[in-house]
Design a protein around this motif. Structure first.
Motif, PDB file in Angstrom:
ATOM      1  N   GLN A  70     125.186 -58.455 -80.234  1.00  0.00           N
ATOM      2  CA  GLN A  70     126.652 -58.395 -80.230  1.00  0.00           C
ATOM      3  C   GLN A  70     127.305 -59.613 -80.864  1.00  0.00           C
ATOM      4  OE1 GLN A  70     128.074 -57.487 -76.309  1.00  0.00           O
ATOM      5  NE2 GLN A  70     127.013 -55.520 -76.226  1.00  0.00           N
ATOM      6  N   GLY A  71     126.773 -59.997 -82.012  1.00  0.00           N
ATOM      7  CA  GLY A  71     127.386 -61.080 -82.786  1.00  0.00           C
ATOM      8  C   GLY A  71     127.092 -62.475 -82.296  1.00  0.00           C
ATOM      9  N   PRO A 105     126.121 -61.696 -74.082  1.00  0.00           N
ATOM     10  CA  PRO A 105     126.525 -61.025 -72.851  1.00  0.00           C
ATOM     11  C   PRO A 105     125.843 -59.659 -72.719  1.00  0.00           C
ATOM     12  CG  PRO A 105     128.435 -61.695 -74.153  1.00  0.00           C
ATOM     13  CD  PRO A 105     127.251 -61.952 -74.985  1.00  0.00           C
ATOM     14  N   ALA A 106     125.327 -59.393 -71.515  1.00  0.00           N
ATOM     15  CA  ALA A 106     124.690 -58.091 -71.270  1.00  0.00           C
ATOM     16  C   ALA A 106     125.768 -57.016 -71.142  1.00  0.00           C
ATOM     17  CB  ALA A 106     123.862 -58.159 -70.001  1.00  0.00           C
ATOM     18  N   ARG A 107     125.371 -55.766 -71.301  1.00  0.00           N
ATOM     19  CA  ARG A 107     126.344 -54.676 -71.179  1.00  0.00           C
ATOM     20  C   ARG A 107     126.767 -54.518 -69.717  1.00  0.00           C
ATOM     21  NH1 ARG A 107     123.303 -50.006 -74.540  1.00  0.00           N
ATOM     22  NH2 ARG A 107     121.636 -50.766 -73.173  1.00  0.00           N
ATOM     23  N   ASN A 111     125.016 -67.009 -69.556  1.00  0.00           N
ATOM     24  CA  ASN A 111     125.608 -66.612 -70.830  1.00  0.00           C
ATOM     25  C   ASN A 111     126.673 -67.613 -71.311  1.00  0.00           C
ATOM     26  OD1 ASN A 111     127.449 -66.189 -68.933  1.00  0.00           O
ATOM     27  ND2 ASN A 111     127.870 -64.013 -69.405  1.00  0.00           N
ATOM     28  N   GLY A 112     126.709 -68.735 -70.693  1.00  0.00           N
ATOM     29  CA  GLY A 112     127.676 -69.747 -71.125  1.00  0.00           C
ATOM     30  C   GLY A 112     127.087 -70.595 -72.229  1.00  0.00           C
ATOM     31  N   SER A 113     127.862 -71.598 -72.571  1.00  0.00           N
ATOM     32  CA  SER A 113     127.419 -72.468 -73.664  1.00  0.00           C
ATOM     33  C   SER A 113     126.495 -73.570 -73.175  1.00  0.00           C
ATOM     34  CB  SER A 113     128.630 -73.065 -74.368  1.00  0.00           C
ATOM     35  OG  SER A 113     129.369 -73.828 -73.436  1.00  0.00           O
ATOM     36  N   ARG A 114     126.444 -73.745 -71.871  1.00  0.00           N
ATOM     37  CA  ARG A 114     125.596 -74.816 -71.352  1.00  0.00           C
ATOM     38  C   ARG A 114     124.189 -74.313 -71.100  1.00  0.00           C
ATOM     39  NH1 ARG A 114     129.369 -77.720 -66.764  1.00  0.00           N
ATOM     40  NH2 ARG A 114     130.976 -78.502 -68.184  1.00  0.00           N
TER      41      ARG A 114
END
Lengths: 217, 272
Positions: B145-146, B171-173, B197-200
């Protein structure tokens, strides 16, 4: 207990001249008071002392230094010394004034020596031919009220009473600050003769001035 | 004629300061030791005390008395070079203090920065030590997803824990998630969900299910969470080496029979 002399009556010394024109500005009482006030750092006392003595200090310093500005500096130095060393000044009626006179004269002679101005002085005297001059005339009677006038008159008279050859060496030695060798060179006489004349002259002056040695200006 | 006769003949000259300077110095030295001459000179000075007044007085110029008063009473005048020296000394002192203070401040700042960086380095080293000590480390890039992220999976033999480091996971669906599964001789057993799913970067450290000897690997699956079997897409699978499995089996202890434990740690902040 004898009464203290008033401020304007000269202290009569034994054998003092019967006629002494003028009156002193300082009595023994006032002189002792000045001494005490100076010791107590009373600036007004310093102003009074300056007022009374400065004309005589200037006259002496200018005669020695031939420079009015430098004479003023010497006078200022003398009062600075008195102010800072009042504790060393004899606490007796004539002690303060005699001390100021001697201090100022010593400062003037020190300047002559330290600046090696004796040669200049000698040349100046030769150029102006002042060594043969009599002492300046005593101040006019209208100056009689000035402090010290009566002392000046007496000293002047004692100097004028000296034989001319003695008066000349006294003038050159005492009032112009020349040393014995310079006087001998100037007058073309041996140094020993200069010393002899000075000794004889000062012996006479001591006798002549003895009556006023305890006077107050 | 005795030596003292010279002093007798020159007393008047000394008292009136008309001797040569050299003679005056000799006489002064003598007077300091000869009481007779000292008294005689003092008498001469006293008798001739008023002699300076033989010259005519000179009227002081206007303002001289005031000028003398001011000069006598004021503090000693400071010469320009004394001011200059004092100013230079003060300026040098100020400059030295300034440089010293600034240097000390910079040193303190540098020391603090160094301490901070050393602390971070120790933290990083501590964090990386399991990775560096692991026999194998699986690194996997995960796209979707990009976006693009990644995971590290390794087993720490010292703590006997599975570790997963994940960052920027796509991110999961809806209704799905990332879940760790343990590979055992009895098949795949569910492990904890990986919420990262964050940037950390985040670290998941988890103890495998008992008995430990059965666990031979781990897999990361994205799909529905909470089922007994993985139903999504297997993104990565990690298998222990035979040597590690043997060592792991021998190290198993009864106290480790508890259920899976997990912990999620923030490793470091990317903004640093």
């Amino acid at each position: 207990m004898p009464a203290a002399p008033s401020d304007f009556s000269p202290q009569q010394g034994k054998g003092s001249p019967s006629v002494r024109p003028g009156a002193p500005a300082l009595s023994p009482t006032r002189t002792l008071s000045l001494h005490a006030r100076l010791a107590a750092r009373d600036e007004q006392a310093l102003a009074e002392l300056i007022e009374v003595v400065t004309p005589w200090l200037l006259g002496m310093a200018q005669a020695l230094l031939s420079d009015p500005d430098e004479a003023e500096e010497v006078v200022q130095e003398a009062f600075t010394i008195v102010w800072n060393r009042i504790g060393q000044v004899p606490n007796e009626p004539r002690g303060l004034l005699a001390w100021v006179l001697r201090t100022a004269r010593n400062r003037a002679i020190d300047r002559l020596r330290s600046r090696k101005r004796r040669l200049w002085k000698f040349a100046h005297l030769v150029a102006t031919g002042m060594d043969g001059e009599p002492f300046a005339e005593a101040e006019e009677p209208n100056e009689a009220g000035a402090p010290g006038w009566h002392v000046h008159q007496t000293v002047h008279a004692a100097l004028e009473a000296l034989p001319r050859e003695q008066r000349v060496v006294v003038r050159l030695a005492y009032f112009h600050g020349l040393t014995h060798s310079r006087i001998a060179e100037r007058l073309g006489i041996p140094v020993g003769t200069v010393k002899t004349r000075l000794r004889l002259a000062f012996d006479k002056l001591r006798h002549a001035l003895a009556p006023i040695k305890d006077w107050i200006v | 004629m005795t030596a003292h006769d010279w002093y007798l003949k020159n007393r008047v000259g000394f008292a009136t300061r008309s001797l040569e300077e050299r003679e005056e110095a000799i006489f002064a030295d003598h007077v300091s030791r000869c009481e007779e001459c000292r008294v005689a000179v003092a008498e001469l000075e006293r008798d001739l005390a008023w002699l300076p007044m033989g010259v005519a007085s000179v009227a002081p110029r206007p303002g001289l008395t005031r000028s003398i008063m001011e000069r006598v009473l004021r503090r000693p005048r400071t010469r320009w070079w004394q001011w200059a020296v004092s100013f230079a000394a003060a300026a040098s002192l100020l400059l030295a203090v300034g440089v010293w203070t600034e240097t000390r401040r910079e040193i303190s700042a540098l020391r603090r920065a160094l301490d901070v960086r050393q602390g971070r380095l120790i933290t990083i080293e501590d964090s990386l030590s399991p990775i560096l000590g692991a026999e194998r480390v699986l690194q996997k890039t995960i796209k979707g997803q990009g976006s693009e992220g990644g995971v590290l999976i390794f087993y720490d033999q010292d703590t006997q824990r599975w570790n997963v480091v994940a960052q920027d996971l796509p991110p999961a669906r809806t209704g799905e998630g990332y879940q760790l599964w343990f590979v055992t001789s009895r098949g795949l057993l569910p492990g904890p969900e990986l919420r990262a799913n964050g940037s950390r970067p985040t670290l998941l450290t988890v103890r495998p299910p008992a008995p430990f000897g059965d666990t031979i690997g781990a897999a990361l699956v994205v799909g529905p969470v909470g089922s007994d079997r993985p139903r999504g897409v297997e993104l990565a699978r990690f298998k222990l080496s035979a040597r590690t499995r043997r060592r792991k089996t021998g190290a198993a202890s009864p106290g480790d029979s508890a259920g899976p434990e997990s912990a999620l740690l923030v490793l470091w902040n990317r903004s640093d």
